[in-house]
Design a protein around this motif. Structure first.
Motif, PDB file in Angstrom:
ATOM      1  N   VAL A 160       0.827  -1.208   0.000  1.00 44.55           N
ATOM      2  CA  VAL A 160       0.000   0.000   0.000  1.00 44.55           C
ATOM      3  C   VAL A 160       0.862   1.259   0.000  1.00 44.55           C
ATOM      4  CG1 VAL A 160      -1.680   1.332   1.338  1.00 44.55           C
ATOM      5  CG2 VAL A 160      -1.977  -1.126   1.069  1.00 44.55           C
TER       6      VAL A 160
ATOM      7  N   MET B  61       0.673   4.105  -2.858  1.00 49.05           N
ATOM      8  CA  MET B  61       0.307   5.481  -2.501  1.00 49.05           C
ATOM      9  C   MET B  61       1.372   6.468  -2.966  1.00 49.05           C
ATOM     10  SD  MET B  61      -1.394   4.802   1.260  1.00 49.05           S
ATOM     11  CE  MET B  61      -1.520   6.528   1.683  1.00 49.05           C
ATOM     12  N   LYS B  62       2.620   6.067  -2.898  1.00 49.61           N
ATOM     13  CA  LYS B  62       3.702   6.920  -3.386  1.00 49.61           C
ATOM     14  C   LYS B  62       3.542   7.181  -4.882  1.00 49.61           C
ATOM     15  CE  LYS B  62       8.770   6.997  -3.803  1.00 49.61           C
ATOM     16  NZ  LYS B  62      10.018   6.226  -3.523  1.00 49.61           N
TER      17      LYS B  62
ATOM     18  N   ARG C 220       0.629   9.581  -5.524  1.00 51.13           N
ATOM     19  CA  ARG C 220       0.996  10.983  -5.307  1.00 51.13           C
ATOM     20  C   ARG C 220       1.703  11.554  -6.524  1.00 51.13           C
ATOM     21  NH1 ARG C 220       3.653   8.874  -0.884  1.00 51.13           N
ATOM     22  NH2 ARG C 220       2.285   8.534   0.909  1.00 51.13           N
TER      23      ARG C 220
ATOM     24  N   LEU D 203      -7.830   1.838  -3.976  1.00 49.76           N
ATOM     25  CA  LEU D 203      -7.414   3.096  -3.357  1.00 49.76           C
ATOM     26  C   LEU D 203      -7.787   4.278  -4.236  1.00 49.76           C
ATOM     27  CD1 LEU D 203      -3.836   1.989  -2.211  1.00 49.76           C
ATOM     28  CD2 LEU D 203      -5.930   2.050  -0.833  1.00 49.76           C
TER      29      LEU D 203
ATOM     30  N   LEU E 220      -7.130   8.616  -4.585  1.00 49.25           N
ATOM     31  CA  LEU E 220      -6.486   9.861  -4.175  1.00 49.25           C
ATOM     32  C   LEU E 220      -7.098  10.996  -4.968  1.00 49.25           C
ATOM     33  CD1 LEU E 220      -4.299  11.597  -2.784  1.00 49.25           C
ATOM     34  CD2 LEU E 220      -2.752  10.973  -4.652  1.00 49.25           C
TER      35      LEU E 220
ATOM     36  N   PHE F  86      -6.385  10.617   0.531  1.00 49.06           N
ATOM     37  CA  PHE F  86      -6.538   9.195   0.210  1.00 49.06           C
ATOM     38  C   PHE F  86      -7.799   8.606   0.835  1.00 49.06           C
ATOM     39  CE2 PHE F  86      -1.948   9.624  -0.456  1.00 49.06           C
ATOM     40  CZ  PHE F  86      -1.754   8.851  -1.598  1.00 49.06           C
TER      41      PHE F  86
ATOM     42  N   GLU G 297      -9.782   4.452   1.087  1.00 44.86           N
ATOM     43  CA  GLU G 297      -9.797   3.023   0.779  1.00 44.86           C
ATOM     44  C   GLU G 297     -11.241   2.616   0.510  1.00 44.86           C
ATOM     45  OE1 GLU G 297      -7.833  -0.440   3.234  1.00 44.86           O
ATOM     46  OE2 GLU G 297      -9.883  -0.069   3.952  1.00 44.86           O
TER      47      GLU G 297
ATOM     48  N   ASP H  92      -2.675  10.280   5.868  1.00 45.50           N
ATOM     49  CA  ASP H  92      -1.359  10.015   5.283  1.00 45.50           C
ATOM     50  C   ASP H  92      -0.420  11.157   5.608  1.00 45.50           C
ATOM     51  OD1 ASP H  92       0.612   8.753   3.498  1.00 45.50           O
ATOM     52  OD2 ASP H  92       0.239  10.521   2.271  1.00 45.50           O
TER      53      ASP H  92
ATOM     54  N   SER I 244       3.408  11.331   4.973  1.00 41.96           N
ATOM     55  CA  SER I 244       4.549  10.587   4.435  1.00 41.96           C
ATOM     56  C   SER I 244       5.817  10.846   5.235  1.00 41.96           C
ATOM     57  CB  SER I 244       4.779  10.960   2.972  1.00 41.96           C
ATOM     58  OG  SER I 244       3.628  10.697   2.220  1.00 41.96           O
TER      59      SER I 244
ATOM     60  N   SER J 157       0.322   5.867   7.568  1.00 40.31           N
ATOM     61  CA  SER J 157      -0.701   5.595   6.574  1.00 40.31           C
ATOM     62  C   SER J 157      -1.670   4.605   7.185  1.00 40.31           C
ATOM     63  CB  SER J 157      -0.084   5.014   5.303  1.00 40.31           C
ATOM     64  OG  SER J 157      -1.097   4.630   4.408  1.00 40.31           O
TER      65      SER J 157
END
Length: 335
Positions: free
Chosen positions: A195, A199-200, A203, A223, A225, A230, A232, A306, A308, A313
């Motif tokens: 995940v 997610m990276k 972005r 997911l 964004l 974000f 789910e 989130d 980072s 997360s």
């Protein structure tokens, strides 16, 4: 004017041999990503115009099949070899008898198809850019130009692409990008299916030009964004008959809701329900609108906090205050 325009450069004539009562049962349909999306959109009450090439004998048959289903066709007719396949499913799995991706578009043909798509897309104000039957059908940069020109004219653009075509469309700017985790791996955008890694990549795609990014993850929650952050999305788990076309049904469900004025964050609920129902059927892009409406009640959407920099997360069920966010960011032994 249709509710939705679909750019489908090379739809496919599909011939499938099944068995019924001990005898061969032969089915002939229009197929391909754009067709499956159009089919589901029709089930959900949206009108659709497909911008496509109709090549040779295959193209003539495709026009009749598409129009018989209720899909509007803005087609460029040309001579040559069209995309088609013959599959045998009598053994319980698909055996390829013959298939062809068809011939690439010549420059003048591409110009004509591009013009058709701009005309229809600017009228409908909502366009899906779908992929061709083969990698050589048309230059990937076509997707960048189309996305940019349609948005410049005030249309919303949704793409369900991978590889170079995905990158090109995002560079042009899109309202919604849908992609699978497997496609992210094949495209070198993620190293694994975790995940955090996905997610990276999301972005990065958001920063490059995708206002909203949806990543499907097979049977796992997908997911989202967008500008809100974000989320789910968990779909109901259904008994699987055929997984093919589920992602395209997801995309079509999202677009059908957007055509009714919903934001992508709300539209994903219909998308999740449509994708879930599609796996219960052998017909790709098919489903019952009433059943999809009922399945919406089983879809859950959870916001993901989130941070980072703090390597945080995690899903949450409601609003979290700034103080709460700060608390989550502190090491566990300081909380």
């Amino acid at each position: 004017m249709s509710d939705v325009t679909i750019f489908a450069p090379s739809p496919t004539l599909t011939v499938t041999v099944e068995e019924h009562g001990g005898e061969p049962d032969i089915h002939v349909h229009a197929g391909g990503q754009g067709v499956w999306q159009a089919r589901m959109l029709l089930r959900l009450g949206a009108s659709v115009t497909m911008c496509c090439t109709l090549t040779g004998e295959v193209g003539g048959m495709l026009r009749h099949l598409l129009e018989d289903e209720g899909i509007g066709v803005a087609g460029l007719e040309r001579p040559g070899r069209g995309s088609a396949y013959v599959h045998d499913r009598r053994g319980g799995h698909r055996s390829v008898i013959a298939e062809t991706e068809g011939e690439p578009l010549a420059r003048h043909d591409l110009d004509e198809l591009y013009g058709l798509t701009l005309r229809e897309g600017l009228e409908s104000k909502l366009t899906i850019l779908s992929g061709p039957a083969g990698d050589e059908a048309l230059p990937s940069d076509t997707y960048r130009r189309l996305a940019a020109d349609l948005r410049e004219g005030g249309a919303k653009v949704v793409v369900d692409l991978a590889g170079e075509r995905l990158a090109a469309a995002v560079d042009g700017g899109v309202d919604v990008l849908k992609v699978s985790d497997e496609e992210l791996i094949r495209g070198g955008l993620v190293e694994n299916e975790s995940v955090a890694e996905i997610m990276k990549a999301m972005r990065t795609l958001h920063q490059r030009g995708a206002d909203a990014v949806i990543v499907s993850r097979a049977t796992d929650p997908f997911l989202l964004l967008d500008a809100q952050g974000f989320a789910e999305v968990t779909q109901p788990r259904m008994a699987v008959a055929d997984t093919r076309g589920a992602g395209d049904s997801l995309t079509a469900g999202v677009v059908s809701a957007m055509a009714r004025g919903e934001r992508p964050r709300d539209a994903v609920i219909t998308g999740a329900a449509a994708g879930a129902l599609n796996v219960t059927r052998h017909g790709l892009g098919t489903g019952d609108a009433e059943a999809i409406s009922k399945l919406r009640e089983s879809v859950t959407v959870r916001e993901i906090i989130d941070d980072s920099a703090a390597h945080i997360s995690q899903p949450v069920t409601g609003h979290v205050s700034p103080d709460g966010l700060a608390a989550l960011a502190r090491p566990e032994d300081e909380r």
